[in-house]
Scaffold this active site. Structure first.
Site, PDB file in Angstrom:
ATOM      1  N   CYS A   1       5.430   8.951   8.384  1.00 43.32           N
ATOM      2  CA  CYS A   1       4.879   7.759   9.237  1.00 43.32           C
ATOM      3  C   CYS A   1       5.503   7.804  10.553  1.00 43.32           C
ATOM      4  O   CYS A   1       4.939   7.030  11.414  1.00 43.32           O
ATOM      5  CB  CYS A   1       5.145   6.456   8.397  1.00 43.32           C
ATOM      6  SG  CYS A   1       4.203   6.256   6.915  1.00 43.32           S
TER       7      CYS A   1
HETATM    8  N1  COA Z   1      -1.758  -6.215  -8.981  1.00 42.87           N
HETATM    9  C1  COA Z   1      -1.096  -7.229  -9.494  1.00 42.87           C
HETATM   10  N2  COA Z   1       0.193  -7.285  -9.890  1.00 42.87           N
HETATM   11  C2  COA Z   1       1.057  -6.169  -9.613  1.00 42.87           C
HETATM   12  C3  COA Z   1       0.251  -5.055  -8.820  1.00 42.87           C
HETATM   13  C4  COA Z   1      -1.181  -5.033  -8.629  1.00 42.87           C
HETATM   14  N3  COA Z   1      -1.759  -4.047  -8.013  1.00 42.87           N
HETATM   15  N4  COA Z   1       1.434  -4.232  -8.527  1.00 42.87           N
HETATM   16  C5  COA Z   1       2.459  -4.745  -9.027  1.00 42.87           C
HETATM   17  N5  COA Z   1       2.143  -5.925  -9.543  1.00 42.87           N
HETATM   18  C6  COA Z   1       3.234  -6.907  -9.983  1.00 42.87           C
HETATM   19  C7  COA Z   1       4.320  -6.013 -10.602  1.00 42.87           C
HETATM   20  O1  COA Z   1       3.981  -5.736 -11.837  1.00 42.87           O
HETATM   21  C8  COA Z   1       5.270  -7.035 -10.483  1.00 42.87           C
HETATM   22  O2  COA Z   1       5.386  -7.964 -11.662  1.00 42.87           O
HETATM   23  P1  COA Z   1       6.616  -8.649 -12.414  1.00 42.87           P
HETATM   24  O3  COA Z   1       7.053  -9.623 -11.140  1.00 42.87           O
HETATM   25  O4  COA Z   1       5.921  -9.373 -13.323  1.00 42.87           O
HETATM   26  O5  COA Z   1       7.472  -7.586 -12.942  1.00 42.87           O
HETATM   27  C9  COA Z   1       5.181  -7.704  -9.356  1.00 42.87           C
HETATM   28  O6  COA Z   1       3.557  -7.657  -8.970  1.00 42.87           O
HETATM   29  C10 COA Z   1       6.041  -7.363  -8.298  1.00 42.87           C
HETATM   30  O7  COA Z   1       5.742  -6.001  -7.918  1.00 42.87           O
HETATM   31  P2  COA Z   1       6.542  -5.274  -6.721  1.00 42.87           P
HETATM   32  O8  COA Z   1       6.078  -3.906  -6.544  1.00 42.87           O
HETATM   33  O9  COA Z   1       8.023  -5.495  -6.816  1.00 42.87           O
HETATM   34  O10 COA Z   1       5.862  -6.022  -5.390  1.00 42.87           O
HETATM   35  P3  COA Z   1       6.266  -6.208  -3.919  1.00 42.87           P
HETATM   36  O11 COA Z   1       6.177  -7.733  -3.657  1.00 42.87           O
HETATM   37  O12 COA Z   1       7.795  -5.601  -3.638  1.00 42.87           O
HETATM   38  O13 COA Z   1       5.338  -5.522  -3.195  1.00 42.87           O
HETATM   39  C11 COA Z   1       4.859  -3.543  -1.958  1.00 42.87           C
HETATM   40  C12 COA Z   1       5.033  -4.173  -3.351  1.00 42.87           C
HETATM   41  C13 COA Z   1       4.801  -1.790  -2.343  1.00 42.87           C
HETATM   42  C14 COA Z   1       3.658  -3.870  -1.324  1.00 42.87           C
HETATM   43  C15 COA Z   1       6.331  -3.524  -1.128  1.00 42.87           C
HETATM   44  O14 COA Z   1       7.314  -3.780  -1.827  1.00 42.87           O
HETATM   45  C16 COA Z   1       6.388  -2.881   0.019  1.00 42.87           C
HETATM   46  O15 COA Z   1       5.400  -2.876   0.892  1.00 42.87           O
HETATM   47  N6  COA Z   1       7.354  -2.393   0.556  1.00 42.87           N
HETATM   48  C17 COA Z   1       7.367  -1.350   1.717  1.00 42.87           C
HETATM   49  C18 COA Z   1       6.533  -0.164   1.399  1.00 42.87           C
HETATM   50  C19 COA Z   1       6.566   0.621   2.680  1.00 42.87           C
HETATM   51  O16 COA Z   1       6.670   0.290   3.776  1.00 42.87           O
HETATM   52  N7  COA Z   1       6.357   1.910   2.288  1.00 42.87           N
HETATM   53  C20 COA Z   1       6.431   2.832   3.599  1.00 42.87           C
HETATM   54  C21 COA Z   1       5.172   3.771   3.264  1.00 42.87           C
HETATM   55  S1  COA Z   1       4.900   4.548   4.716  1.00 42.87           S
END
Ligand code: COA
Length: 372
Positions: A155
């Site tokens: 990225c």
């Molecule tokens: N739909 C519904 N629920 C979902 C889901 C989906 N598609 N995906 C995950 N969940 C649920 C999980 O099961 C979890 O449930 P629980 O609390 O009951 O266990 C909950 O949502 C939280 O999941 P989590 O993965 O911890 O969510 P988050 O708030 O951390 O968001 C990201 C996830 C990936 C969007 C976030 O962590 C992020 O953007 N991080 C940075 C990523 C980044 O910048 N990457 C760089 C790439 S270049």
């Protein structure tokens, strides 16, 4: 010689996928999988797959829609991957084609043609082949002289490309350098992974870095660049030629994008805000004089926190614009799209900061000042 940023360009695919369309396909596939495994699920041998939701996606990421090059196949629950036909060698590659479209936009805005270029850098996460370099194909298509090469810093590829181009202009090895960031992220996204199926989109951007003496009047001075890398397994993609030795491995999820999203969030927010604040301090520039931040577009909550740490207060949409809602994460192109769509209103003398971050980890900061 003094490098300046003279123009940017953007190519946006014609098709897009809304969260509602995406979730409908994902949940259809989940329902089918659970039905096919009903006995094993009933026996407690496997856990049922969980559905995705539009509300979660918007709340967790800020993404509402993404542009893609192959909508029909991605939304087919039997496929859920792009189907982009392979082209004969005599035809321009798809990656080079979208790079040329963005480059043509940038060159037009700078009043230049391909013949004015001394070098082309293709800086992106998702190269479709190892060689010949995509950049050389772009060079050829644009009728550019000089030399071209590909580079990949995930990225952060665009900001690393800008520093490379600026160094080339400073050293005199080139006076006019084109950087292209074609990103077909849909090709390396696991559209069946609930945690990340909504993250990426396809796009291409281009950036022109020139010697100030020959740039058009309305350009951006590059006051400084700073890059940083630190190894982490938290964002990873193991696809590669060595997987050939184990063909059964090719279909495994780790041969596509995988991440520990929460850990990335926790590690990258301080890493990037410290990088920016250190960069500003070394340039003797106060954070109060920053008019705009063009941040990497991966997650809206992450950008809000980084902007807050950098400015020392909450940033308005005007100070830290987002394109994530429409474009999703487009890897190296994200901060360039934000700049491209949100810079015309700035006045001469205004300061802005372009910043990328991502796998590696890698991060880049580029401080710009509007001229004329
Ligand atoms: N739909 C519904 N629920 C979902 C889901 C989906 N598609 N995906 C995950 N969940 C649920 C999980 O099961 C979890 O449930 P629980 O609390 O009951 O266990 C909950 O949502 C939280 O999941 P989590 O993965 O911890 O969510 P988050 O708030 O951390 O968001 C990201 C996830 C990936 C969007 C976030 O962590 C992020 O953007 N991080 C940075 C990523 C980044 O910048 N990457 C760089 C790439 S270049």
């Amino acid at each position: 010689m003094t490098p300046v940023l003279s123009a940017t360009g953007l190519f946006t695919p014609a098709e897009s996928i809304s969260n509602a369309e995406l979730v409908k396909c994902f949940n259809t596939w989940v329902a089918g999988w659970n039905a096919r495994h009903a006995d094993a699920i009933a026996a407690g041998a496997v856990a049922p797959l969980q559905p995705s939701s539009v509300e979660f996606i918007e709340k967790a990421s800020g993404i509402k829609s993404r542009y893609v090059l192959s909508k029909t196949a991605i939304l087919d629950p039997e496929i859920m991957a792009p189907r982009i036909p392979e082209r004969p060698n005599e035809e321009i590659s798809i990656l080079a084609e979208i790079a040329v479209a963005a480059a043509t936009d940038a060159l037009g805005r700078a009043g230049r043609t391909g013949r004015d270029l001394d070098a082309v850098i293709c800086a992106c996460s998702n190269l479709q082949r190892p060689y010949p370099a995509i950049a050389i194909e772009v060079q050829d298509a644009l009728g550019a002289k000089g030399f071209a090469f590909d580079m990949n810093v995930a990225c952060s590829s665009a900001t690393f490309g800008i520093q490379t181009a600026a160094d080339m202009v400073r050293s005199g090895s080139a006076r006019c350098v084109l950087i292209v960031n074609p990103e077909i992220c849909s090709g390396h996204l696991n559209w069946r992974d609930r945690d990340s199926h909504f993250i990426f989109g396809d796009v291409a951007t281009a950036i022109l870095v020139e010697d100030r003496a020959q740039a058009k009047a309305a350009h951006w001075e590059i006051l400084g660049t700073r890059l940083l890398t630190r190894f982490s397994n938290n964002i990873r993609n193991n696809f590669g030629f060595l997987n050939r030795a184990a063909p059964e491995g090719i279909g495994q999820p780790d041969k596509l994008f995988v991440q520990e999203g929460r850990k990335v969030f926790r590690d990258v927010v301080p890493m990037v805000s410290d990088l920016i604040l250190g960069h500003l301090a070394d340039l003797g520039i106060s954070r109060t004089s920053l008019r705009r931040l063009w941040l990497h577009q991966a997650n809206a909550n992450m950008n809000r926190l980084i902007a807050e740490r950098v400015l020392g207060r909450e940033a308005s949409d005007d100070e830290s614009p987002t394109v994530l809602d429409r474009y999703a994460n487009t890897s190296s192109a994200g901060s360039i799209i934000a700049f491209h769509l949100h810079h015309e209103d700035l006045a001469a003398g205004d300061l802005g900061l372009l910043c990328s971050f991502g796998a590696g980890y890698s991060a880049g900061s580029v401080l710009l000042r509007r001229k004329a």
